[in-house]
Design a protein around this motif. Structure first.
Motif, PDB file in Angstrom:
ATOM      1  N   GLY A   9       0.939  -0.757   0.163  1.00  0.00           N
ATOM      2  CA  GLY A   9       0.256   0.021   0.166  1.00  0.00           C
ATOM      3  C   GLY A   9       1.169   1.005  -0.003  1.00  0.00           C
ATOM      4  N   GLY A  10       0.562   1.955  -0.437  1.00  0.00           N
ATOM      5  CA  GLY A  10       0.741   3.535  -0.184  1.00  0.00           C
ATOM      6  C   GLY A  10      -0.302   4.935  -0.661  1.00  0.00           C
ATOM      7  N   LEU A  11       0.556   5.946  -0.909  1.00  0.00           N
ATOM      8  CA  LEU A  11       0.063   7.306  -1.102  1.00  0.00           C
ATOM      9  C   LEU A  11       0.284   7.306  -2.782  1.00  0.00           C
ATOM     10  CD1 LEU A  11      -0.866   9.671  -1.022  1.00  0.00           C
ATOM     11  CD2 LEU A  11       0.982  10.510  -0.325  1.00  0.00           C
ATOM     12  N   VAL A  12      -0.678   7.417  -3.796  1.00  0.00           N
ATOM     13  CA  VAL A  12      -0.183   7.384  -5.156  1.00  0.00           C
ATOM     14  C   VAL A  12      -1.440   8.294  -5.395  1.00  0.00           C
ATOM     15  CG1 VAL A  12      -0.115   4.916  -5.152  1.00  0.00           C
ATOM     16  CG2 VAL A  12      -1.484   5.670  -5.829  1.00  0.00           C
ATOM     17  N   GLN A  13      -0.680   9.312  -6.881  1.00  0.00           N
ATOM     18  CA  GLN A  13      -1.917   9.829  -7.723  1.00  0.00           C
ATOM     19  C   GLN A  13      -2.649   9.117  -8.157  1.00  0.00           C
ATOM     20  OE1 GLN A  13       0.833  12.162 -10.130  1.00  0.00           O
ATOM     21  NE2 GLN A  13       0.911  13.381  -8.576  1.00  0.00           N
ATOM     22  N   PRO A  14      -4.227  10.052  -8.903  1.00  0.00           N
ATOM     23  CA  PRO A  14      -5.108   8.959 -10.038  1.00  0.00           C
ATOM     24  C   PRO A  14      -4.331   8.761 -11.211  1.00  0.00           C
ATOM     25  CG  PRO A  14      -6.109  11.425  -8.751  1.00  0.00           C
ATOM     26  CD  PRO A  14      -4.443  10.859  -8.203  1.00  0.00           C
ATOM     27  N   GLY A  15      -4.741   7.352 -11.157  1.00  0.00           N
ATOM     28  CA  GLY A  15      -4.184   7.006 -12.862  1.00  0.00           C
ATOM     29  C   GLY A  15      -3.688   5.888 -12.465  1.00  0.00           C
ATOM     30  N   SER A  16      -2.894   6.509 -11.428  1.00  0.00           N
ATOM     31  CA  SER A  16      -1.792   4.939 -11.269  1.00  0.00           C
ATOM     32  C   SER A  16      -2.035   3.852 -10.993  1.00  0.00           C
ATOM     33  CB  SER A  16      -0.643   5.382  -9.576  1.00  0.00           C
ATOM     34  OG  SER A  16      -0.350   6.994  -9.658  1.00  0.00           O
ATOM     35  N   SER A  17      -1.165   2.767 -10.381  1.00  0.00           N
ATOM     36  CA  SER A  17      -1.228   1.693 -10.822  1.00  0.00           C
ATOM     37  C   SER A  17      -0.255   1.327  -8.813  1.00  0.00           C
ATOM     38  CB  SER A  17      -0.761   0.619 -11.346  1.00  0.00           C
ATOM     39  OG  SER A  17      -1.235   0.699 -12.444  1.00  0.00           O
ATOM     40  N   LEU A  18      -0.939   0.358  -9.063  1.00  0.00           N
ATOM     41  CA  LEU A  18      -0.168  -0.484  -7.008  1.00  0.00           C
ATOM     42  C   LEU A  18      -0.812  -1.752  -7.326  1.00  0.00           C
ATOM     43  CD1 LEU A  18      -1.596   1.907  -4.011  1.00  0.00           C
ATOM     44  CD2 LEU A  18       0.992   1.025  -4.583  1.00  0.00           C
ATOM     45  N   ARG A  19       0.402  -2.520  -6.865  1.00  0.00           N
ATOM     46  CA  ARG A  19       0.778  -4.084  -6.418  1.00  0.00           C
ATOM     47  C   ARG A  19       0.399  -4.136  -5.123  1.00  0.00           C
ATOM     48  NH1 ARG A  19       3.719  -9.532  -8.263  1.00  0.00           N
ATOM     49  NH2 ARG A  19       5.183  -9.191  -7.148  1.00  0.00           N
ATOM     50  N   LEU A  20      -0.605  -5.381  -4.631  1.00  0.00           N
ATOM     51  CA  LEU A  20      -0.541  -5.597  -3.163  1.00  0.00           C
ATOM     52  C   LEU A  20      -0.384  -7.003  -2.789  1.00  0.00           C
ATOM     53  CD1 LEU A  20      -4.033  -3.554  -2.124  1.00  0.00           C
ATOM     54  CD2 LEU A  20      -1.928  -2.845  -1.821  1.00  0.00           C
ATOM     55  N   THR A  21       0.186  -7.678  -2.156  1.00  0.00           N
ATOM     56  CA  THR A  21       0.516  -8.336  -1.618  1.00  0.00           C
ATOM     57  C   THR A  21       0.191  -9.009  -0.545  1.00  0.00           C
ATOM     58  OG1 THR A  21       2.582  -8.509  -2.801  1.00  0.00           O
ATOM     59  CG2 THR A  21       3.079 -10.138  -1.203  1.00  0.00           C
ATOM     60  N   CYS A  22      -0.003 -10.402  -0.565  1.00  0.00           N
ATOM     61  CA  CYS A  22      -0.641 -11.002   1.435  1.00  0.00           C
ATOM     62  C   CYS A  22       0.436 -12.378   0.824  1.00  0.00           C
ATOM     63  CB  CYS A  22      -2.087 -11.380   0.110  1.00  0.00           C
ATOM     64  SG  CYS A  22      -2.699 -12.138   2.311  1.00  0.00           S
ATOM     65  N   ALA A  23       1.194 -11.776   1.971  1.00  0.00           N
ATOM     66  CA  ALA A  23       1.490 -13.692   2.399  1.00  0.00           C
ATOM     67  C   ALA A  23       1.705 -14.472   3.620  1.00  0.00           C
ATOM     68  CB  ALA A  23       3.553 -12.749   2.602  1.00  0.00           C
ATOM     69  N   ALA A  24       1.372 -15.747   3.719  1.00  0.00           N
ATOM     70  CA  ALA A  24       0.412 -16.553   4.576  1.00  0.00           C
ATOM     71  C   ALA A  24       1.469 -17.274   5.207  1.00  0.00           C
ATOM     72  CB  ALA A  24      -0.136 -17.389   3.305  1.00  0.00           C
ATOM     73  N   SER A  25       1.479 -17.191   5.491  1.00  0.00           N
ATOM     74  CA  SER A  25       2.107 -17.456   6.925  1.00  0.00           C
ATOM     75  C   SER A  25       2.829 -19.813   6.925  1.00  0.00           C
ATOM     76  CB  SER A  25       2.337 -17.962   8.605  1.00  0.00           C
ATOM     77  OG  SER A  25       0.790 -18.382   8.875  1.00  0.00           O
ATOM     78  N   ILE A  26       1.632 -19.705   6.078  1.00  0.00           N
ATOM     79  CA  ILE A  26       1.983 -21.241   5.847  1.00  0.00           C
ATOM     80  C   ILE A  26       1.212 -21.389   4.407  1.00  0.00           C
ATOM     81  CG2 ILE A  26       1.634 -22.288   8.294  1.00  0.00           C
ATOM     82  CD1 ILE A  26      -1.177 -23.223   8.137  1.00  0.00           C
ATOM     83  N   ARG A  27       1.113 -22.858   4.177  1.00  0.00           N
ATOM     84  CA  ARG A  27       1.011 -23.065   3.172  1.00  0.00           C
ATOM     85  C   ARG A  27      -0.800 -22.966   2.892  1.00  0.00           C
ATOM     86  NH1 ARG A  27       3.563 -25.640  -1.266  1.00  0.00           N
ATOM     87  NH2 ARG A  27       1.120 -26.794  -1.583  1.00  0.00           N
ATOM     88  N   ILE A  28      -1.212 -21.951   2.040  1.00  0.00           N
ATOM     89  CA  ILE A  28      -2.475 -22.174   1.879  1.00  0.00           C
ATOM     90  C   ILE A  28      -3.431 -23.504   1.649  1.00  0.00           C
ATOM     91  CG2 ILE A  28      -4.817 -20.721   1.157  1.00  0.00           C
ATOM     92  CD1 ILE A  28      -3.143 -18.563   0.616  1.00  0.00           C
ATOM     93  N   TYR A  29      -4.434 -24.055   1.659  1.00  0.00           N
ATOM     94  CA  TYR A  29      -5.002 -25.086   1.880  1.00  0.00           C
ATOM     95  C   TYR A  29      -5.835 -24.994  -0.367  1.00  0.00           C
ATOM     96  CZ  TYR A  29      -4.860 -27.182   6.369  1.00  0.00           C
ATOM     97  OH  TYR A  29      -4.643 -27.958   7.315  1.00  0.00           O
TER      98      TYR A  29
END
Length: 121
Positions: A9-29
């Protein structure tokens, strides 16, 4: 117990792009449904995107065409957001539902702590 952690996450200007990441502590079923939600001040938490184990994806109308949910292996998934708008400003949460597809936050079993996305010029 699965612990999830969002980043990107972060502060971005309109029209910009972001990639959010979700990291799990163990393998996801492999049978779990992966979801992204967001919550803006004064609003309820709302569904943004989700992915079934078979790869089928689902999006809220407000982000359709601008968002892409994806998965990388058994422990990480992403939310790519393009052409960001001020109304996309919110805390974004990743979540896992053990019982399958749902757009309701109460059906999700595991949640991250959230990452702030602010879209402003």
């Amino acid at each position: 117990q699965v612990h999830l952690a969002e980043s990107g996450g972060g502060l971005v200007q309109p029209g910009s792009s972001l990639r959010l990441t979700c990291a799990a502590s163990i393998r996801i079923y492999s049978s779990s449904f992966l979801g992204w939600f967001r919550q803006a001040p004064g609003n309820n938490r709302e569904f943004v995107a989700g992915m079934r184990p078979n790869g089928n994806t689902y999006y809220a109308d407000s982000v359709k065409g601008r968002a892409t949910i994806s998965r990388d292996g058994a422990e990480t998934f992403y939310l790519q957001m393009n052409t960001l708008k001020p109304e996309d400003t919110a805390i974004y949460y990743c979540a896992i539902a053990r019982k399958g597809y749902s757009r309701r936050s109460e059906d999700y079993n595991y949640w991250g702590q959230g990452t702030q996305v602010t879209v402003s010029s």
